[in-house]
Design a protein around this motif. Structure first.
Motif, PDB file in Angstrom:
ATOM      1  N   MET A   1     -52.056 122.677 115.421  1.00 14.02           N
ATOM      2  CA  MET A   1     -53.242 122.328 114.686  1.00 14.02           C
ATOM      3  C   MET A   1     -53.401 120.819 114.710  1.00 14.02           C
ATOM      4  SD  MET A   1     -54.147 123.448 110.870  1.00 14.02           S
ATOM      5  CE  MET A   1     -54.682 122.203 109.776  1.00 14.02           C
ATOM      6  N   GLN A   2     -54.558 120.369 115.109  1.00 12.55           N
ATOM      7  CA  GLN A   2     -54.867 118.949 115.209  1.00 12.55           C
ATOM      8  C   GLN A   2     -55.495 118.481 113.893  1.00 12.55           C
ATOM      9  OE1 GLN A   2     -54.606 117.604 118.442  1.00 12.55           O
ATOM     10  NE2 GLN A   2     -55.170 115.518 118.018  1.00 12.55           N
ATOM     11  N   THR A   3     -55.034 117.376 113.356  1.00  5.53           N
ATOM     12  CA  THR A   3     -55.572 116.818 112.123  1.00  5.53           C
ATOM     13  C   THR A   3     -56.353 115.568 112.456  1.00  5.53           C
ATOM     14  OG1 THR A   3     -53.668 117.628 110.905  1.00  5.53           O
ATOM     15  CG2 THR A   3     -54.992 115.959 109.835  1.00  5.53           C
ATOM     16  N   SER A   4     -57.589 115.514 111.967  1.00  5.12           N
ATOM     17  CA  SER A   4     -58.395 114.334 112.203  1.00  5.12           C
ATOM     18  C   SER A   4     -58.107 113.280 111.139  1.00  5.12           C
ATOM     19  CB  SER A   4     -59.880 114.702 112.175  1.00  5.12           C
ATOM     20  OG  SER A   4     -60.265 115.030 110.854  1.00  5.12           O
ATOM     21  N   VAL A  11     -57.385 114.599 102.363  1.00  3.61           N
ATOM     22  CA  VAL A  11     -56.203 115.173 101.731  1.00  3.61           C
ATOM     23  C   VAL A  11     -55.489 114.102 100.907  1.00  3.61           C
ATOM     24  CG1 VAL A  11     -53.912 116.145 102.181  1.00  3.61           C
ATOM     25  CG2 VAL A  11     -55.903 117.000 103.411  1.00  3.61           C
ATOM     26  N   GLY A  12     -55.424 112.888 101.435  1.00  6.76           N
ATOM     27  CA  GLY A  12     -54.793 111.802 100.689  1.00  6.76           C
ATOM     28  C   GLY A  12     -55.530 111.489  99.400  1.00  6.76           C
ATOM     29  N   LEU A  13     -56.852 111.417  99.472  1.00  4.31           N
ATOM     30  CA  LEU A  13     -57.647 111.158  98.275  1.00  4.31           C
ATOM     31  C   LEU A  13     -57.532 112.298  97.280  1.00  4.31           C
ATOM     32  CD1 LEU A  13     -60.859 109.518  99.756  1.00  4.31           C
ATOM     33  CD2 LEU A  13     -59.114 108.442  98.322  1.00  4.31           C
ATOM     34  N   ALA A  14     -57.532 113.511  97.764  1.00  9.77           N
ATOM     35  CA  ALA A  14     -57.390 114.668  96.864  1.00  9.77           C
ATOM     36  C   ALA A  14     -56.027 114.649  96.184  1.00  9.77           C
ATOM     37  CB  ALA A  14     -57.601 115.967  97.632  1.00  9.77           C
ATOM     38  N   GLY A  15     -54.996 114.331  96.934  1.00  9.79           N
ATOM     39  CA  GLY A  15     -53.654 114.249  96.349  1.00  9.79           C
ATOM     40  C   GLY A  15     -53.559 113.147  95.308  1.00  9.79           C
TER      41      GLY A  15
END
Length: 173
Positions: A1-4, A11-15
């Motif tokens: 799975m490739q992450t953009s 994901v960082g902001l949500a965390g």
């Protein structure tokens, strides 16, 4: 799975938002401390009671009453040890305990049920996940918990014989 890159930032902001909300909820829920130092809450005591067998398990007595007494004594020695730390460090430990005792952050960060219902294998898995986590902050949390509990355990002279430590030199005491 490739992450953009965009997905990574989301994901960082949500965390970060989840952690900030958890910290705000903890501050809102906990009563202001009478003193600026460390205060071991009943929830923190329950957490430590669950952590001690996971960290000092094979060294604890096998008999249930003696085991419970050893765990309770270790929890008290941890509380006493934290009170001997500088105030800034006491606040950091208080925040760590707060994150691990508040239900949403405990579930998110540790993945365990309420501490009194947590099985030793669940607590051990949580500790191992933090010990090996790629985020240094969680590794630091693991080391803080590990060192506090084992320092509390080995602060009792009755435990020294298990590791072959004869105690401090009589000339120095």
């Amino acid at each position: 799975m490739q992450t953009s890159r965009r997905a990574f930032f989301k994901v960082g902001l949500a965390g970060a938002a989840v952690l900030a909300a958890g910290g705000a909820a903890y501050r809102w829920q906990s009563a202001p401390a009478a003193a600026p130092g460390f205060r071991l809450s009943p929830a923190g005591q329950a957490m430590l009671t669950a952590l001690v067998p996971a960290l000092a398990g094979p060294m604890l007595p096998a008999e249930p009453l003696a085991r419970a007494a050893a765990v309770a004594a270790t929890v008290e020695r941890v509380r006493h040890a934290v009170l001997g730390l500088p105030l800034a460090t006491q606040r950091e430990v208080q925040d760590l305990f707060g994150l691990l005792t508040l239900a949403p952050t405990r579930r998110l960060l540790a993945g365990v049920p309420p501490w009194p219902q947590a099985r030793p294998d669940q607590v051990a898995a949580f500790l191992d996940s933090w010990r090996r986590h790629r985020l240094g902050l969680l590794q630091s949390g693991y080391h803080a918990l590990h060192d506090l509990v084992l320092a509390g355990w080995y602060a009792d002279p009755a435990t020294w014989s298990a590791i072959g430590y004869p105690g401090p030199l009589k000339e120095l005491s």
